[in-house]
Write a protein that holds these residues in place. Structure first.
Motif, PDB file in Angstrom:
ATOM      1  N   ASN A  41      -4.277   3.290   0.123  1.00 54.82           N
ATOM      2  CA  ASN A  41      -3.267   3.810  -0.740  1.00 54.82           C
ATOM      3  C   ASN A  41      -2.511   5.021   0.036  1.00 54.82           C
ATOM      4  O   ASN A  41      -3.248   5.280   1.249  1.00 54.82           O
ATOM      5  N   SER A  60      -3.377  -3.487  -4.211  1.00 62.08           N
ATOM      6  CA  SER A  60      -4.081  -3.760  -5.315  1.00 62.08           C
ATOM      7  C   SER A  60      -4.961  -5.000  -5.510  1.00 62.08           C
ATOM      8  O   SER A  60      -5.915  -5.255  -5.940  1.00 62.08           O
ATOM      9  N   THR A  68      -0.596  -7.908  -2.958  1.00 60.64           N
ATOM     10  CA  THR A  68       0.358  -7.177  -3.945  1.00 60.64           C
ATOM     11  C   THR A  68       0.078  -5.573  -4.031  1.00 60.64           C
ATOM     12  O   THR A  68      -1.175  -4.997  -3.694  1.00 60.64           O
ATOM     13  N   CYS A  69       1.001  -4.974  -4.378  1.00 59.70           N
ATOM     14  CA  CYS A  69       0.780  -3.416  -4.312  1.00 59.70           C
ATOM     15  C   CYS A  69       1.367  -2.960  -5.549  1.00 59.70           C
ATOM     16  O   CYS A  69       2.086  -3.612  -6.351  1.00 59.70           O
ATOM     17  N   THR A  70       0.603  -1.731  -6.237  1.00 61.93           N
ATOM     18  CA  THR A  70       1.211  -1.267  -7.536  1.00 61.93           C
ATOM     19  C   THR A  70       1.449   0.096  -6.849  1.00 61.93           C
ATOM     20  O   THR A  70       1.107   0.737  -5.935  1.00 61.93           O
ATOM     21  N   SER A  71       2.322   0.998  -7.834  1.00 57.93           N
ATOM     22  CA  SER A  71       2.664   2.428  -7.778  1.00 57.93           C
ATOM     23  C   SER A  71       2.235   3.275  -8.927  1.00 57.93           C
ATOM     24  O   SER A  71       2.033   2.738  -9.825  1.00 57.93           O
ATOM     25  N   ASN A  72       1.760   4.417  -8.672  1.00 62.11           N
ATOM     26  CA  ASN A  72       1.462   5.527  -9.883  1.00 62.11           C
ATOM     27  C   ASN A  72       2.304   6.751  -9.367  1.00 62.11           C
ATOM     28  O   ASN A  72       2.327   7.214  -8.417  1.00 62.11           O
ATOM     29  N   THR A  74       4.137   3.908 -12.559  1.00 59.67           N
ATOM     30  CA  THR A  74       4.257   2.704 -12.538  1.00 59.67           C
ATOM     31  C   THR A  74       6.206   2.479 -11.971  1.00 59.67           C
ATOM     32  O   THR A  74       6.267   1.577 -11.304  1.00 59.67           O
ATOM     33  N   THR A  85       6.549  -2.893  -4.047  1.00 62.70           N
ATOM     34  CA  THR A  85       5.716  -3.335  -5.317  1.00 62.70           C
ATOM     35  C   THR A  85       6.425  -4.483  -5.974  1.00 62.70           C
ATOM     36  O   THR A  85       6.092  -4.759  -7.099  1.00 62.70           O
TER      37      THR A  85
END
Length: 260
Positions: A41, A60, A68-72, A74, A85
């Protein structure tokens, strides 16, 4: 502010740094300019003028050789976080390749998505100024009674390597530099005696995003420069619900990371 201007003109659209560019390409097989290991991350600060926000990009999941990637949060503010993402990623032959969709609804362009197929975001073995990927299309939106039509081209271009760069007080070496460029032409129909197509925006590079990727670290900086200049219709007595011009820089800078 950026969102309002992007909505208005209906066009698609990395803190301190010291850098020196090394002309020429490199040839090696180290693919870790964005280490794709699950749970890696990166935390970024995103700045536009006096506005500040933070967000985290996380790898993720993995299926085969695609990640695949995610963000926080979203709904990311950093444009490159949105890009990374927006689908799947893979590292191959020194390249970072993406497949998926960039959703410009996050920037105020509702129901407008750009499909990316085998889009190369960087190629560590490419020569400077090499176009890595391009895609183009057309779309229309209605803005305060005006039907806005625009043609766009989105492309990525490899630039010269950077031997050293300082971001948020940390000095990185062995950095590669790539750009994401969006060019647009915007027209609308206006009734001046007769209905005619008139240019609102002649062909311009309205968004240029400079991305810097450090070996074994990932994306350390992304500078998103928005510039445009509309045509002048004042002599016709025509008032458009948009600013005549804009020049806005958004900086996305790495502040901490966990890489395995």
């Amino acid at each position: 502010m950026i969102k309002k201007i992007l909505i208005a003109i209906c066009i698609i659209s990395i803190v301190s740094c010291d850098s020196s560019d090394d002309e020429g390409s490199r040839s090696n097989n180290n693919f870790n300019y964005l280490p794709l290991t699950v749970n890696n991350n990166w935390e970024y600060e995103v700045k536009t003028g006096t506005d500040r926000s933070t967000e985290t990009l996380t790898v993720s999941s993995v299926t085969g050789n695609e990640y695949t990637c995610t963000s926080n949060p979203t709904t990311a503010v950093g444009f490159m976080t949105q890009v990374l993402t927006g689908g799947t990623l893979r590292a191959e032959s020194g390249k970072l390749i993406g497949n998926g969709t960039i959703d410009f609804g996050l920037l105020g362009l509702n129901n407008f998505n750009v499909a990316i197929t085998e889009g190369t975001l960087y190629d560590q073995n490419a020569n400077p100024r090499t176009t890595l990927y391009s895609t183009n299309g057309t779309t229309s939106q209605t803005l305060q009674g005006f039907d806005i039509n625009f043609n766009y081209e989105a492309k990525t271009v490899q630039q010269a390597n950077v031997s050293q760069m300082t971001v948020e007080g940390v000095t990185y070496t062995d950095v590669i530099h790539s750009q994401l460029i969006i060019n647009a032409t915007v027209t609308t129909e206006i009734n001046i005696v007769v209905t005619q197509q008139v240019p609102l925006l002649n062909s311009q590079d309205i968004i240029v995003i400079d991305n810097y990727w450090a070996k074994d670290i990932g994306l350390i900086k992304s500078d998103n420069q928005l510039d445009y200049m509309l045509e002048d219709f004042s002599s016709l007595g025509l008032s458009l619900p948009v600013p005549q011009s804009a020049s806005i820089l958004t900086e996305q800078s790495l502040t901490s990371f966990t890489v395995n």
